[in-house]
Write an enzyme that holds these catalytic residues in place. Sequence first.
Site, PDB file in Angstrom:
ATOM      1  N   HIS A 166       0.828  -1.202   0.000  1.00  0.00           N
ATOM      2  CA  HIS A 166       0.000   0.000   0.000  1.00  0.00           C
ATOM      3  C   HIS A 166       0.869   1.261   0.000  1.00  0.00           C
ATOM      4  CE1 HIS A 166      -3.789   2.197   1.186  1.00  0.00           C
ATOM      5  NE2 HIS A 166      -2.891   3.058   1.645  1.00  0.00           N
ATOM      6  N   HIS A 170       1.568   4.226  -2.996  1.00  0.00           N
ATOM      7  CA  HIS A 170       1.536   5.686  -2.818  1.00  0.00           C
ATOM      8  C   HIS A 170       2.807   6.300  -3.399  1.00  0.00           C
ATOM      9  CE1 HIS A 170      -2.120   6.266  -0.662  1.00  0.00           C
ATOM     10  NE2 HIS A 170      -1.737   5.699   0.474  1.00  0.00           N
ATOM     11  N   HIS A 176      -5.819   6.886  -2.716  1.00  0.00           N
ATOM     12  CA  HIS A 176      -6.798   5.909  -2.259  1.00  0.00           C
ATOM     13  C   HIS A 176      -7.940   5.768  -3.263  1.00  0.00           C
ATOM     14  CE1 HIS A 176      -5.168   6.973   1.919  1.00  0.00           C
ATOM     15  NE2 HIS A 176      -4.668   5.808   1.565  1.00  0.00           N
ATOM     16  N   TYR A 222     -10.144   1.739   1.402  1.00  0.00           N
ATOM     17  CA  TYR A 222     -10.370   1.602   2.848  1.00  0.00           C
ATOM     18  C   TYR A 222     -11.682   0.873   3.119  1.00  0.00           C
ATOM     19  CZ  TYR A 222      -6.510   4.328   4.815  1.00  0.00           C
ATOM     20  OH  TYR A 222      -5.278   4.750   5.239  1.00  0.00           O
TER      21      TYR A 222
END
Length: 265
Positions: A166, A170, A176, A222
């Site tokens: 993750h 980025h 996201h 998320y």
Amino acid sequence: MFFSWSLVVLLLVSSTWAEVVNVEEETSRELSVGELLERANRERTPDFDEPMVIGGDIAVNSEAERNADPCTANSCLWRKWTDGKVYIPYYIANHYSSRERDIIIRGLDSFSAVSCIRFRPYQSGDNEWLSIESKSGCYSYVGRTGGAQVVSLSRQGCLYHSTVQHELLHALGFNHEQTRSDRDNHILVYWENIIDDMEYNFYKIDTLNQGTPYDYNSVMQYERNAFSKNGRPTMVPTPNNNVAFGQATQMSRNDIDRLNRLYKC
């Protein structure tokens, strides 16, 4: 009397067994990346030299960057070499144990198996690299920023395969999933359930979608209750609100496809 004591012992043993079962159930269930990040960053107490963090785990240098995406242009991408590979130097701080280093390196190596991204150890003369350190929580800048670019993987809660992937995504330029410009066609946000002053974590931005569909299974998505102030959902899928989402424990097919499209692998 004997019967009474036998009953007490039986109850104590049963209670202890139930507790063990509960612990085993909790530890056997692999937590999603969103759950891991929220746990790790919940009590984050940054040092004076650490950046502001938005969106749960995205590092920015100033308040002005809060609602902007620094990576909607090619300037944020890491350089591709003449052999078609993207070589990204990294340095792993020496405060990690050998087991922790193995988790980080496994995450780094997972990109070479599915893309043209090649993470390699820092060498003298490199002028930009990822400096992987155990700072306060889990976080990364979005895209290439130049120089020693910190990726924080705290020893307290961040050393999982999913969180490493993750944060590296980025650093490669991705935001996201729930901030995508087409988010409202796939996710409904319940603003009234979001922690006060955390609404900006759900603002839509011009993300690098690379023509790929919205992905409920993305390692960048998320979970349903992210940033909830009352235990109620902050996000619900639409039109089918029973669709599972935010449960990824590694990169999805779309994550990989999007990465390969961005870097023209």
